[in-house]
Design a protein around this motif. Structure first.
Motif, PDB file in Angstrom:
ATOM      1  N   THR A 286       6.741   8.375   1.596  1.00 38.89           N
ATOM      2  CA  THR A 286       7.959   9.165   1.374  1.00 38.89           C
ATOM      3  C   THR A 286       8.124  10.158   2.510  1.00 38.89           C
ATOM      4  O   THR A 286       7.170  10.835   2.899  1.00 38.89           O
ATOM      5  CB  THR A 286       7.878   9.920   0.032  1.00 38.89           C
ATOM      6  N   GLU A 287       9.356  10.209   3.036  1.00 32.05           N
ATOM      7  CA  GLU A 287       9.670  11.176   4.113  1.00 32.05           C
ATOM      8  C   GLU A 287      10.774  12.111   3.658  1.00 32.05           C
ATOM      9  O   GLU A 287      11.673  11.718   2.903  1.00 32.05           O
ATOM     10  CB  GLU A 287      10.125  10.430   5.372  1.00 32.05           C
ATOM     11  N   GLU A 288      10.698  13.369   4.121  1.00 29.75           N
ATOM     12  CA  GLU A 288      11.772  14.324   3.844  1.00 29.75           C
ATOM     13  C   GLU A 288      12.824  14.207   4.938  1.00 29.75           C
ATOM     14  O   GLU A 288      12.518  14.298   6.124  1.00 29.75           O
ATOM     15  CB  GLU A 288      11.225  15.747   3.779  1.00 29.75           C
ATOM     16  N   ILE A 289      14.094  13.999   4.523  1.00 29.73           N
ATOM     17  CA  ILE A 289      15.206  13.811   5.454  1.00 29.73           C
ATOM     18  C   ILE A 289      16.150  15.004   5.346  1.00 29.73           C
ATOM     19  O   ILE A 289      16.557  15.392   4.241  1.00 29.73           O
ATOM     20  CB  ILE A 289      15.984  12.504   5.147  1.00 29.73           C
TER      21      ILE A 289
ATOM     22  N   VAL B  67       0.875  -1.176   0.000  1.00 30.59           N
ATOM     23  CA  VAL B  67       0.000   0.000   0.000  1.00 30.59           C
ATOM     24  C   VAL B  67       0.910   1.223   0.000  1.00 30.59           C
ATOM     25  O   VAL B  67       1.697   1.428   0.932  1.00 30.59           O
ATOM     26  CB  VAL B  67      -0.918   0.024   1.239  1.00 30.59           C
ATOM     27  N   LYS B  68       0.828   2.011  -1.066  1.00 27.27           N
ATOM     28  CA  LYS B  68       1.729   3.157  -1.222  1.00 27.27           C
ATOM     29  C   LYS B  68       0.954   4.469  -1.121  1.00 27.27           C
ATOM     30  O   LYS B  68      -0.055   4.661  -1.794  1.00 27.27           O
ATOM     31  CB  LYS B  68       2.438   3.065  -2.581  1.00 27.27           C
ATOM     32  N   ILE B  69       1.463   5.354  -0.253  1.00 27.25           N
ATOM     33  CA  ILE B  69       0.878   6.694  -0.087  1.00 27.25           C
ATOM     34  C   ILE B  69       1.719   7.703  -0.858  1.00 27.25           C
ATOM     35  O   ILE B  69       2.945   7.741  -0.716  1.00 27.25           O
ATOM     36  CB  ILE B  69       0.848   7.084   1.404  1.00 27.25           C
ATOM     37  N   ASP B  70       1.055   8.513  -1.677  1.00 32.06           N
ATOM     38  CA  ASP B  70       1.769   9.583  -2.397  1.00 32.06           C
ATOM     39  C   ASP B  70       1.052  10.897  -2.095  1.00 32.06           C
ATOM     40  O   ASP B  70       0.034  11.223  -2.715  1.00 32.06           O
ATOM     41  CB  ASP B  70       1.781   9.296  -3.899  1.00 32.06           C
ATOM     42  N   GLU B  71       1.598  11.636  -1.123  1.00 35.91           N
ATOM     43  CA  GLU B  71       0.940  12.878  -0.690  1.00 35.91           C
ATOM     44  C   GLU B  71       0.943  13.940  -1.785  1.00 35.91           C
ATOM     45  O   GLU B  71      -0.030  14.669  -1.958  1.00 35.91           O
ATOM     46  CB  GLU B  71       1.625  13.423   0.566  1.00 35.91           C
ATOM     47  N   GLU B  72       2.054  14.034  -2.509  1.00 35.20           N
ATOM     48  CA  GLU B  72       2.154  15.062  -3.557  1.00 35.20           C
ATOM     49  C   GLU B  72       1.114  14.831  -4.648  1.00 35.20           C
ATOM     50  O   GLU B  72       0.470  15.755  -5.134  1.00 35.20           O
ATOM     51  CB  GLU B  72       3.560  15.058  -4.175  1.00 35.20           C
TER      52      GLU B  72
END
Length: 620
Positions: free
Chosen positions: A208-211, A64-69
Motif C-alpha cells: 500500500t502506498e500513500e498518494i 505476497v502482501k506487505i501490511d506495514e500498519e
C-alpha cells in the motif's frame, strides 16, 4: 474449534526456530513460496486430468502482501489446498522421520543448522524465525469447507472451520517487532528474486502506498494498493542454455533442493528425435542427510509438457543415484500416467536409461578437487551401482575409488592396473571393518615385501557383497588375498622341506586347539608376525556372512584356519620344545593374537589374559 498438541519433535524444532537460528532468516520466504509452487503444481495436474476441474477458469499464481500498519506479511496461492486432516498431518506432525533426523544433525553452528531446514522437509517451520504468530487458512480443491490453523509456535495449535471462497492456501504472518525488515518491499522483492525467480508461476508483490491528490487546502492523502510481478515465471529448464548464466542454474538448484550450498556440478539437456524431453540434473556438493534412510526423499521431479506429475517416485532414476536433484520433463508421456504405469512405461525406461548415462558422463568429467569431493560424498553409492546396474557396470568401475596399501588417498582400478603385473593381471584386495586393522594385518606382509599393491576395502557391509561380484575389470581378475597363497620366493622343494620339518608342531597345535580351528598349516604369507588366521572360503557360509549381517540376521561362526610363520623365532623355538603345557598355552595365544590382529575378539578373553601373564612370567 479444536486444540492440538504439536508432535514432540516438532515442539523441539519450533523452540529451535524461535530462539536459535538467526543467521539466514530470509530463507523462510523461499520455503513458503516453494511450498506454494508445489501446491499449484498439484492442482494444475488435477485440472488437466480430473473432470471435476477441467472447466474451471484458472491460472496458477502466488501473492505476497506487505501490511506495514499491521506489521504482517501474507503469502497466498491458488493451489490444491488442505483440509483439516492435511493441516494436522502436514503442519502438526511429520510422517517421515525427517524432524528427528534434522535435530540429530544439528551442529550448534546457526548458519549451518538453518541450511538444513529445507533438506528435511521442515521448511514451513522456518517461518518462526521471524513470526510471533501464524494463521494458515486453506480450502482443499473439490471440498466445501475451509479451515484455519493457528499457532504462536509454542506447544499447541488450534484448527477451526472458516469461510473461504476458492481453493488454495493463505499464510498470515504476524512479524516479530525486530523483524520489520520484511515489511520493506525492496527487501522482500530482493529475497524473492534471489531465491524464487524461476518459480514457474507469477509471484505478485502487493503493498500500500500513500498518494497525494489536489493542491493547497484541497490536498488529500489516499491509500492505493500497488501490485508488481517480481519474478520471471519461466521454468528455467525450458529456456535455451544460451540464455542462461551459471548463477541462474545455481539459484534454481537452491529453489528445488532447499540447499544453501552451490551444487558440485550440473548438466542440462534437451533431446529431440523419436522422443522429446528435457533433463536438468544436479549433484549436491554435500550428500543429502537421508541417503541411507529407508524413507529417503527422492530428488527428481517429473513433468509432462511442463505439468508437474510427481516428486515422490523413487523409480525415475536407479536407487544408487538417489543423491541427484533435478527435473525430467517429457513431451511424450500421457498426463494421466500413474506410478504403476511409470515403472513399466517404455518411454520412461528410455529416458531413464539415457539420463543415467548422462549423469555418469558428468561424474567422469569432474576433475581435481571436484572429483575428490564427489568420491568423499558418493563413493559408497557408486559401489551400490556396480552391484545393481549391470548395463553401466564398466563405467561405474572407472569411477569408483579405493584406498591402497602403496599410496596415500584414493586410487582407481585403472591406476592400480598401470602399476600392476601385466602378465599375471590380478588386482589384490583385502576387506574388513577397520582401515587401521587392515593396514597392519599380517596378511599383507608378504605383499609388502614383494612390492605388490593391495586395495584396502574398509566399507565392510558394502565391499564384502559388491567386490566378489565384480569378477574382473578389463581382463584383470579381482583377488581376495585371504583366499589365495601369498607371493613367496621359495621353491617347491624348499616348501616341501619346511612342511616336513614343522609337521609335528602343526599336528600338536591342531590337537591342542581342537574345534577352535578348522585347520593349522604353514604360512606362505607371513614375514614378521608369528601367526595369522584366514577364513575357510570353501565353507558356503563364508561368502554369505556379509549378506546375512547386512540383513540383520545372526552370522554363524565361520571356521578359521591358523597359519604359522616358519621364519618366526617364536615358532622355531616352539618346534624345538618338549614342554606339552607350554605348546598348549602358546597355541591358544597364537590363535588369539592372530584374531586380534584381524579385529576379531578372542573367544575367552579371561583365559587369554591368564595365558599371556603366565607366559610373560615364565619368560622373566
Amino acid at each position: 474449534m479444536s486444540k492440538h498438541q504439536f508432535q514432540a519433535e516438532i515442539g523441539a524444532l519450533l523452540k529451535l526456530m524461535t530462539h536459535s537460528l538467526y543467521s539466514n532468516k530470509e530463507i523462510f520466504l523461499r520455503e513458503l513460496i516453494s511450498n506454494a509452487s508445489d501446491a499449484i503444481d498439484k492442482f494444475n495436474y488435477l485440472k488437466l486430468t480430473d473432470d471435476r476441474f477441467k472447466e474451471e477458469e484458472w491460472s496458477g499464481k502466488i501473492s505476497v502482501k506487505i501490511d506495514e500498519e499491521d506489521g504482517s506479511l501474507t503469502i497466498g496461492d491458488n493451489g490444491i489446498g488442505m483440509n483439516e486432516e492435511d493441516l494436522i498431518n502436514n503442519l502438526g506432525t511429520i510422517a517421515r522421520s525427517g524432524t528427528k533426523a534434522f535435530l540429530e544433525q544439528l551442529t550448534g553452528d546457526a548458519k549451518k543448522d538453518s541450511n538444513l531446514i529445507g533438506q528435511f522437509g521442515v521448511g514451513f517451520y522456518s517461518v518462526f524465525m521471524v513470526a510471533e504468530h501464524v494463521d494458515v487458512i486453506s480450502k482443499k480443491a473439490g471440498e466445501d469447507q475451509a479451515y484455519k490453523f493457528s499457532t504462536d509456535g509454542t506447544g499447541e495449535y488450534e484448527i477451526k472451520p472458516v469461510i473461504k471462497e476458492s481453493h488454495g492456501t493463505v499464510i498470515y504472518i504476524k512479524l516479530k517487532e525486530d523483524e520489520k525488515e520484511f515489511l520493506n518491499r525492496w527487501r522482500v522483492k530482493e529475497v524473492i528474486q534471489k531465491y524464487s525467480n524461476h518459480i514457474a508461476y507469477p509471484i505478485y508483490l502487493n503493498w500500500t502506498e500513500e498518494i497525494q491528490e489536489g493542491e493547497g487546502e484541497e490536498k488529500k492523502t489516499k491509500k492505493e494498493v500497488k501490485s508488481e510481478q517480481v519474478n520471471e515465471a519461466k521454468a528455467l529448464w525450458t529456456l535455451p542454455k544460451s540464455e542462461l548464466k551459471e548463477e541462474d542454474y545455481i539459484e534454481f538448484y537452491k529453489t528445488i533442493s532447499h540447499d544453501s550450498e552451490d551444487p558440485l556440478a550440473y548438466i542440462h539437456n534437451h533431446v529431440e528425435g523419436t522422443l522429446e524431453y528435457t533433463t536438468l540434473f544436479y549433484i549436491p556438493y554435500t550428500a543429502p542427510m537421508d541417503l541411507y534412510r529407508a524413507d529417503y526423499q527422492p530428488g527428481v521431479k517429473l513433468y509432462v509438457k511442463r505439468v508437474f506429475i510427481t516428486d515422490d517416485d523413487k523409480e525415475l532414476l536407479p536407487p544408487y543415484l538417489r543423491f541427484i536433484r533435478g527435473i525430467i520433463d517429457s513431451e511424450d508421456l500421457p498426463l494421466n500416467v500413474s506410478r504403476e504405469i511409470l515403472q513399466e512405461n517404455r518411454i520412461m525406461a528410455t529416458i531413464r536409461q539415457a539420463s543415467v548415462k548422462r549423469i555418469l558422463k558428468m561424474i567422469k568429467e569432474l576433475e581435481g578437487e571436484k572429483f575428490d569431493r564427489f568420491v568423499s560424498q558418493y563413493n559408497r553409492l557408486v559401489k551400490e551401482g556396480i552391484y545393481t546396474d549391470f548395463t553401466n557396470k564398466e563405467t561405474l568401475l572407472e569411477i569408483v575409488r579405493y584406498k591402497s596399501s602403496e599410496k596415500e588417498g584414493m586410487v582407481s582400478l585403472d591406476e592400480y592396473i598401470s602399476r600392476g603385473n601385466s602378465e599375471k593381471k590380478e588386482i589384490y584386495y583385502i576387506i574388513g571393518e577397520d582401515e587401521k586393522v587392515l593396514r597392519n594385518s599380517p596378511l599383507l606382509e608378504a605383499y609388502k615385501k614383494a612390492g605388490i599393491e593391495v586395495l584396502i576395502m574398509d566399507d565392510y557391509e558394502v565391499d564384502s557383497i559388491v567386490t566378489p561380484s565384480i569378477g574382473s575389470y578389463k581382463e584383470w581378475k579381482l583377488v581376495d588375498i585371504t583366499t589365495v597363497e601369498a607371493p613367496e620366493s621359495r621353491s617347491d622343494e624348499e616348501k616341501k622341506e619346511i612342511e616336513e620339518r614343522y609337521k609335528p608342531l602343526v599336528e600338536k597345535i591342531k590337537e591342542k586347539l581342537g574345534d577352535a580351528v578348522k585347520d593349522v598349516r604353514i604360512s606362505t604369507r607371513l614375514t614378521d608376525s608369528p601367526a595369522c588366521v584366514v577364513k575357510d572360503m570353501s565353507d558356503p557360509m563364508a561368502s554369505m556372512a556379509a549378506m546375512l549381517k547386512q540383513m540383520g540376521q545372526e552370522v554363524p561362526d565361520i571356521p578359521l584356519i591358523l597359519e604359522i610363520n616358519p621364519d618366526s623365532d617364536l615358532v622355531k623355538k616352539l618346534a624345538e620344545t618338549n614342554d606339552d603345557a607350554l605348546v598348549e598355552d602358546m597355541a591358544h595365544v597364537l590363535l588369539d593374537t592372530a584374531k586380534i590382529a584381524e579385529g576379531i575378539d578372542p573367544d575367552d578373553k579371561a583365559a587369554f589374559a591368564k595365558r599371556v601373564a603366565k607366559l610373560a612370567a615364565a619368560a622373566l
